[in-house]
Design an enzyme around this catalytic site. Structure first.
Site, PDB file in Angstrom:
ATOM      1  N   GLU A 167     -16.715 -26.445 -22.817  1.00 12.35           N
ATOM      2  CA  GLU A 167     -15.433 -26.879 -23.376  1.00 12.35           C
ATOM      3  C   GLU A 167     -14.964 -25.909 -24.449  1.00 12.35           C
ATOM      4  O   GLU A 167     -15.728 -25.114 -24.959  1.00 12.35           O
ATOM      5  CB  GLU A 167     -15.551 -28.290 -23.969  1.00 12.35           C
ATOM      6  CG  GLU A 167     -16.787 -28.554 -24.810  1.00 12.35           C
ATOM      7  CD  GLU A 167     -16.938 -27.707 -26.059  1.00 12.35           C
ATOM      8  OE1 GLU A 167     -15.916 -27.481 -26.749  1.00 12.35           O
ATOM      9  OE2 GLU A 167     -18.048 -27.258 -26.361  1.00 12.35           O
ATOM     10  N   GLY A 309     -20.559 -23.664 -28.079  1.00 11.49           N
ATOM     11  CA  GLY A 309     -19.734 -24.289 -27.050  1.00 11.49           C
ATOM     12  C   GLY A 309     -19.482 -23.315 -25.915  1.00 11.49           C
ATOM     13  O   GLY A 309     -20.324 -22.462 -25.618  1.00 11.49           O
ATOM     14  N   GLU A 310     -18.324 -23.458 -25.272  1.00 10.80           N
ATOM     15  CA  GLU A 310     -17.911 -22.595 -24.146  1.00 10.80           C
ATOM     16  C   GLU A 310     -18.781 -22.776 -22.903  1.00 10.80           C
ATOM     17  O   GLU A 310     -18.619 -22.061 -21.932  1.00 10.80           O
ATOM     18  CB  GLU A 310     -17.977 -21.102 -24.522  1.00 10.80           C
ATOM     19  CG  GLU A 310     -17.164 -20.670 -25.684  1.00 10.80           C
ATOM     20  CD  GLU A 310     -17.287 -19.171 -25.969  1.00 10.80           C
ATOM     21  OE1 GLU A 310     -17.999 -18.461 -25.222  1.00 10.80           O
ATOM     22  OE2 GLU A 310     -16.667 -18.716 -26.940  1.00 10.80           O
ATOM     23  N   GLY A 311     -19.747 -23.679 -22.936  1.00 15.90           N
ATOM     24  CA  GLY A 311     -20.703 -23.758 -21.835  1.00 15.90           C
ATOM     25  C   GLY A 311     -21.810 -22.736 -21.946  1.00 15.90           C
ATOM     26  O   GLY A 311     -22.575 -22.535 -20.996  1.00 15.90           O
ATOM     27  N   SER A 312     -21.933 -22.081 -23.111  1.00 16.00           N
ATOM     28  CA  SER A 312     -22.858 -20.950 -23.241  1.00 16.00           C
ATOM     29  C   SER A 312     -24.319 -21.357 -23.072  1.00 16.00           C
ATOM     30  O   SER A 312     -25.089 -20.636 -22.417  1.00 16.00           O
ATOM     31  CB  SER A 312     -22.655 -20.255 -24.585  1.00 16.00           C
ATOM     32  OG  SER A 312     -22.741 -21.182 -25.662  1.00 16.00           O
TER      33      SER A 312
END
Length: 344
Positions: A167, A309-312
């Protein structure tokens, strides 16, 4: 997957029906994986959780020989009215700017996907129309929330054999904290972290916003769907839909960090078994993510002190899944290698 219809009486009716129809893990596929594992040139259980990962892939893909040919990271992005409460050191404009960075290949998750051969899809959710400030009003109207759930279900279409969720959204650790506070109680401070780096004054404003939001909506949030639409954000609603759709399509899911798990927590509150097809990619350094994972019954695969975040974190865990499957598929057996197995 075709979007479920959204009735006026209960806009979440179709989603409740899907929860009652969720497929279960494939026991025969797991048995086949275990039978091969017993023949590989290693002591039983020597690869630890890597062995569990292969069983998980087999169970939820319903394949005795699971694949990781099309792992995909899906990132949902949204903006939040609660940013007006001074809960983030960054303006909401950063959300759109970061989406351009994703498109240009400049974000951390781009590099992680590239090294692991994973696809990346990023979905913008009406960034120019933030959800309402949850300290003053419900974040979304009922049909708006239901439509966003349905959008999340559609967004994962395309045949991925492993889905990693991420996200982006300035202010979304605040709405995630509000969801956790409403679900799990305690004090607002128990669930609030520094997000993108608020100072002490900002942290106090953030906790105060969470406290006021939950107090405002407390008489209406016994239903997790209603909790979602009052306290959540569009990216969280879309991820609830994506997790549910993945279950219906027999796609295993890797959860990312603090905000992604807010979506998982909504489903867990509706039915704890709704997350059986999910693994926690990592434990975030943000806020109370470790406690959230305990509530969800998930042991993280990685603990690297990340809070991006970012799906990392979920994207990094794709590498573990690929390593696990490679060992299972390509290791020699005792017979093929001419190695003596343990005595019966």
């Amino acid at each position: 997957m075709t979007q479920p219809p959204i009735p006026d009486a209960d806009p979440f009716e179709a989603f409740r029906a899907l929860l009652a129809q969720m497929p279960q893990g494939a026991a025969e596929a797991v048995a086949a994986v275990r039978a091969r594992d017993a023949q590989l040139t290693k002591p039983p259980g020597a690869l630890g959780r890597l062995e569990d990962i292969v069983e998980w892939l087999a169970a939820w893909q319903d394949r005795p020989e699971p694949t990781l040919d099309r792992p995909t990271v899906v990132v949902f992005a949204a903006n939040h009215g609660v940013v007006a409460q001074g809960v983030s050191p960054y303006p909401a404009s950063v959300t759109e700017q970061m989406l351009k960075n994703f498109s240009a290949g400049g974000a951390a998750v781009n590099q992680i996907c590239a090294i692991h051969g994973a696809g990346l899809k990023v979905f913008e959710l009406a960034l120019n129309v933030p959800t309402k400030d949850i300290t003053e009003a419900p974040a979304m109207e009922p049909r708006e929330c239901a439509a966003t759930l349905a959008y999340g279900m559609e967004a994962i279409a395309g045949g991925a054999d492993l889905l990693a969720l991420g996200e982006m959204g300035i202010g979304n650790t605040t709405v995630a904290a509000a969801i956790y506070h409403a679900l799990y109680g305690g004090e607002a401070e128990d669930w609030v972290g520094r997000g993108t780096g608020v100072d002490d004054a900002g942290l106090k404003r953030k906790a105060d916003a969470v406290r006021r939001a939950v107090a405002l909506h407390k008489d209406f949030i016994d239903d997790p769907f209603e909790l979602l639409r009052r306290l959540g954000g569009r990216e969280i609603a879309a991820m609830v839909g994506a997790i549910l759709a993945a279950r219906m399509e027999r796609t295993p899911v890797l959860l990312d960090g603090y905000v992604v798990c807010a979506a998982a927590a909504i489903l867990h509150a509706l039915d704890p078994s709704s997350l059986d097809h999910c693994l926690a990619g990592h434990v975030s350094a943000e806020g109370a993510h470790a406690q959230v994972l305990q509530k969800l019954g998930k042991k993280p695969l990685l603990d690297l002190g990340m809070r991006l975040g970012e799906g990392s974190g979920a994207a990094l865990a794709i590498g573990l899944a690929k390593a696990a499957l490679a060992c299972h598929k390509d290791m020699a057996t005792f017979a093929s290698a001419g190695v003596d197995n343990k005595e019966a």
